[in-house]
Design a protein around this motif. Structure first.
Motif, short mmCIF file in Angstrom:
data_model
loop_
_atom_site.label_atom_id
_atom_site.label_comp_id
_atom_site.label_asym_id
_atom_site.label_seq_id
_atom_site.Cartn_x
_atom_site.Cartn_y
_atom_site.Cartn_z
N ASN A 184 2.54 -13.71 -42.72
CA ASN A 184 3.85 -14.32 -42.99
C ASN A 184 4.85 -13.29 -43.52
OD1 ASN A 184 3.11 -16.92 -42.23
ND2 ASN A 184 2.36 -17.47 -44.24
N VAL A 185 4.36 -12.42 -44.40
CA VAL A 185 5.24 -11.41 -45.01
C VAL A 185 5.60 -10.31 -44.02
CG1 VAL A 185 5.35 -9.60 -46.77
CG2 VAL A 185 4.47 -11.86 -47.36
N THR A 186 4.60 -9.80 -43.29
CA THR A 186 4.83 -8.62 -42.45
C THR A 186 5.43 -8.96 -41.10
OG1 THR A 186 2.55 -8.73 -41.63
CG2 THR A 186 2.98 -7.31 -43.53
N ARG A 187 5.19 -10.18 -40.59
CA ARG A 187 5.60 -10.49 -39.22
C ARG A 187 6.55 -11.68 -39.11
NH1 ARG A 187 0.42 -8.26 -35.89
NH2 ARG A 187 -0.50 -7.14 -37.64
N GLY A 188 6.90 -12.23 -40.25
CA GLY A 188 7.93 -13.27 -40.26
C GLY A 188 7.51 -14.59 -39.65
N TYR A 312 7.84 2.72 -36.81
CA TYR A 312 8.41 3.83 -37.58
C TYR A 312 9.81 3.55 -38.11
CZ TYR A 312 4.58 5.83 -34.94
OH TYR A 312 3.35 6.05 -34.38
N ASP A 313 10.36 2.37 -37.81
CA ASP A 313 11.67 2.03 -38.35
C ASP A 313 11.50 1.09 -39.54
OD1 ASP A 313 10.62 0.16 -36.67
OD2 ASP A 313 12.51 -0.48 -35.80
N ASN A 314 12.52 1.01 -40.37
CA ASN A 314 12.44 0.17 -41.57
C ASN A 314 12.60 -1.31 -41.28
OD1 ASN A 314 12.10 2.38 -43.31
ND2 ASN A 314 14.32 2.76 -43.34
N ASN A 315 13.12 -1.64 -40.10
CA ASN A 315 13.32 -3.04 -39.72
C ASN A 315 12.61 -3.31 -38.40
OD1 ASN A 315 15.23 -3.82 -41.88
ND2 ASN A 315 16.53 -2.29 -40.91
N PRO A 316 11.30 -3.46 -38.44
CA PRO A 316 10.54 -3.67 -37.20
C PRO A 316 10.94 -4.96 -36.50
CG PRO A 316 9.18 -4.18 -39.11
CD PRO A 316 10.44 -3.55 -39.63
N VAL A 317 10.88 -4.93 -35.18
CA VAL A 317 11.18 -6.13 -34.40
C VAL A 317 10.08 -7.16 -34.64
CG1 VAL A 317 11.55 -7.06 -32.09
CG2 VAL A 317 12.37 -4.76 -32.66
N LEU A 318 10.49 -8.37 -35.01
CA LEU A 318 9.51 -9.42 -35.27
C LEU A 318 9.06 -10.07 -33.97
CD1 LEU A 318 11.09 -11.10 -38.43
CD2 LEU A 318 9.28 -9.38 -38.32
N PRO A 421 9.57 6.27 -28.38
CA PRO A 421 9.27 4.90 -28.82
C PRO A 421 9.43 4.74 -30.33
CG PRO A 421 7.24 6.10 -28.45
CD PRO A 421 8.35 7.02 -28.03
N LEU A 422 9.84 3.55 -30.74
CA LEU A 422 10.00 3.25 -32.17
C LEU A 422 8.70 2.78 -32.80
CD1 LEU A 422 13.46 1.42 -32.15
CD2 LEU A 422 12.95 3.79 -32.80
N ARG A 423 7.67 2.61 -32.02
CA ARG A 423 6.38 2.20 -32.55
C ARG A 423 5.27 2.65 -31.62
NH1 ARG A 423 5.59 -3.99 -32.92
NH2 ARG A 423 7.45 -3.83 -34.20
N GLY A 424 4.04 2.49 -32.08
CA GLY A 424 2.89 2.82 -31.24
C GLY A 424 2.49 4.28 -31.32
N LEU A 425 1.38 4.57 -30.62
CA LEU A 425 0.80 5.91 -30.66
C LEU A 425 0.73 6.54 -29.27
CD1 LEU A 425 -2.16 5.19 -33.14
CD2 LEU A 425 0.12 6.05 -33.66
#
Length: 492
Positions: A184-188, A312-318, A421-425
């Motif tokens: 709930n907190v991390t993924r809205g 890696y961004d402060n406002n991840p896409v939910l 990319p803004l996320r992932g490896l």
């Protein structure tokens, strides 16, 4: 292996005679896609051309021309008086250090049983020094000492007058409370314990969901290019897969709408936040369009958020699930990908009635609960250790991503194009030159770099590779990219 005639070619070889692309080229591209997604594993014997022409409803000369092209590119092997086979790498083993996880099909049992032509494992194992993958974390970063101390302390603390069943029930409930709060907190998303099912892996989560949702013949829409493991799981459940393209804004919603207007769609499967393999994120506009289409046409969305841990961004896409007010989304994901094998989890967030039904099937597939593991992870979540570890790892992986980007720009300038990319490896790399990726794979192996086929994507209009960087340190990255460039020069 099953008789080749029994392979459901029509379910994954989709030809369009009215299309401007020559029919033989359509056959070539469809077979390459089927091989890359694991639907036609190495060593599979294909039916004779007359039988296959009847199955695909094409002229024999057209099919022969397509097979000649596939053989020239190295995708199939035509052996006189024996048949046509999806190309095996056995000959390459003598030149390189390939070790494949092949099944020994020469041995037969004394009884009959079902064989799957879909679930053959496409993964390859190699002892070559440097290896790319599709985006796995570096297990050298795991705090194994902390986990070990916690595990041992919890194991010693199980001295109680309660029965083991009581301990299991209480521990599992505590874990679900902490884990649902964490999501709930991390993924809205807004869920309680009744909306949550935890499993031993992300793959088991997907398997359970498809088992309940899909009946033979159901139409399932997926993105193209897509994730070979999910495509295998969906196909094995009996689904008829329909592919639609992906662009810079994610899956094409206009194509989805046109498909829905013509036929009944059961499921849309998508990796919305970090599309596999291209790493693009579904735009806000298309997210709302997809939810509206699901509500209008009555299909279910399986949202696979396999890599949320690494942004890696402060406002991840939910996820879409955070916007779902009509309960059309079944949200699956992974947790603890940076933890040692056995400590990670898969999970499903969905309406409570669906979760309750899933539990019946899970009780057969995974009847036991690892109480100690759940107690350790409950404490990690409760004490904030998961957040601290995630923050620390994200800083390291962001540095690795940035350095990998610099290396690609420096060593492969003019040869590739890609988006950071803004996320992932992993990074999705599109090659600008026209060459065969299997040739590149073989040359890289000779030079000491392993490129598994599962990260190679090639069609008429696309030559691309998904390059995982998370498991490399800086020196390993430098050597891997250097060999990649050297091998490219040698084949072009």
């Amino acid at each position: 292996m099953d008789s080749p005639v029994q392979i459901p070619f029509k379910s994954f070889i989709q030809l369009k005679p009215e299309d401007a692309t020559a029919l033989y080229l359509q056959i070539v591209f469809e077979f390459i896609k089927a091989i890359q997604t694991g639907l036609l594993p190495e060593g599979t014997k294909l039916p004779g051309t007359r039988i296959l022409c009847k199955l695909l409803q094409v002229n024999r000369n057209t099919l022969i021309k397509a097979f000649q092209d596939l053989e020239l590119q190295g995708w199939i092997e035509i052996l006189p008086n024996k048949g046509t086979f999806i190309l095996s790498e056995k000959k390459e083993k003598k030149k390189t250090d390939y070790i494949f996880t092949e099944k020994n099909n020469s041995q037969s049992a004394a009884f009959t049983f079902k064989h799957s032509t879909i679930l053959e494992d496409p993964k390859e194992i190699s002892t070559i020094p440097y290896q790319f993958n599709d985006g796995l974390p570096d297990l050298r970063l795991v705090q194994t000492d902390v986990l070990a101390r916690l595990y041992v302390s919890k194991l010693k603390g199980q001295k109680s007058t309660k029965t083991w069943e009581q301990i299991q029930t209480k521990s599992h409930l505590n874990f679900k409370i902490q884990f649902s709060n964490f999501l709930n907190v991390t993924r809205g998303i807004r869920i309680s314990t009744s909306n949550l099912l935890t499993t031993n892996s992300h793959e088991i989560s997907l398997y359970l969901v498809t088992k309940l949702l899909i009946s033979a013949g159901d139409k399932v829409v997926v993105a193209s290019p897509g994730y070979y493991i999910s495509n295998m799981t969906l196909s094995d459940s009996g689904a008829q897969i329909i592919t639609i393209p992906v662009d810079k804004d994610g899956i094409n919603t206009e194509d989805l709408k046109q498909i829905c207007e013509k036929q009944q769609i059961r499921i849309l499967y998508l990796t919305s936040n970090y599309h596999y393999p291209t790493t693009t994120s579904l735009s806000a506009k298309r997210r709302m369009e997809i939810l509206e289409l699901a509500n209008r046409y009555g299909f279910v969305i399986i949202e696979d958020d396999y890599d949320f841990d690494f942004h890696y961004d402060n406002n991840p896409v939910l996820p879409l699930a955070s916007l779902d007010s009509n309960e059309r989304v079944v949200y699956i994901g992974s947790f603890g990908r940076s933890l040692p094998a056995g400590f990670g989890y898969g999970f499903i967030a969905a309406p409570s009635a669906f979760i309750k039904e899933l539990e019946k099937h899970q009780n057969i597939l995974e009847p036991g609960i690892d109480v100690i593991k759940e107690q350790v992870l409950t404490e990690w979540i409760k004490e904030g250790e998961v957040h601290r570890l995630s923050k620390k790892n994200k800083k390291i992986y962001k540095e690795r991503r940035d350095y990998f980007v610099l290396l690609l720009k420096e060593k492969l300038e003019g040869k590739i194009k890609f988006q950071v990319p803004l996320r992932g490896l992993a990074i999705w790399v599109e090659w600008l030159d026209n060459f065969n990726l299997i040739r590149l794979q073989k040359q890289c192996a000779i030079n000491g770099l392993f490129l598994p086929k599962t990260i190679l994507y090639q069609t008429k209009n696309l030559t691309a590779t998904r390059l995982g960087f998370g498991h490399f340190d800086t020196a390993e990255m430098e050597n891997a990219v250097k060999i990649l460039r050297q091998s490219l020069d040698e084949i072009t």
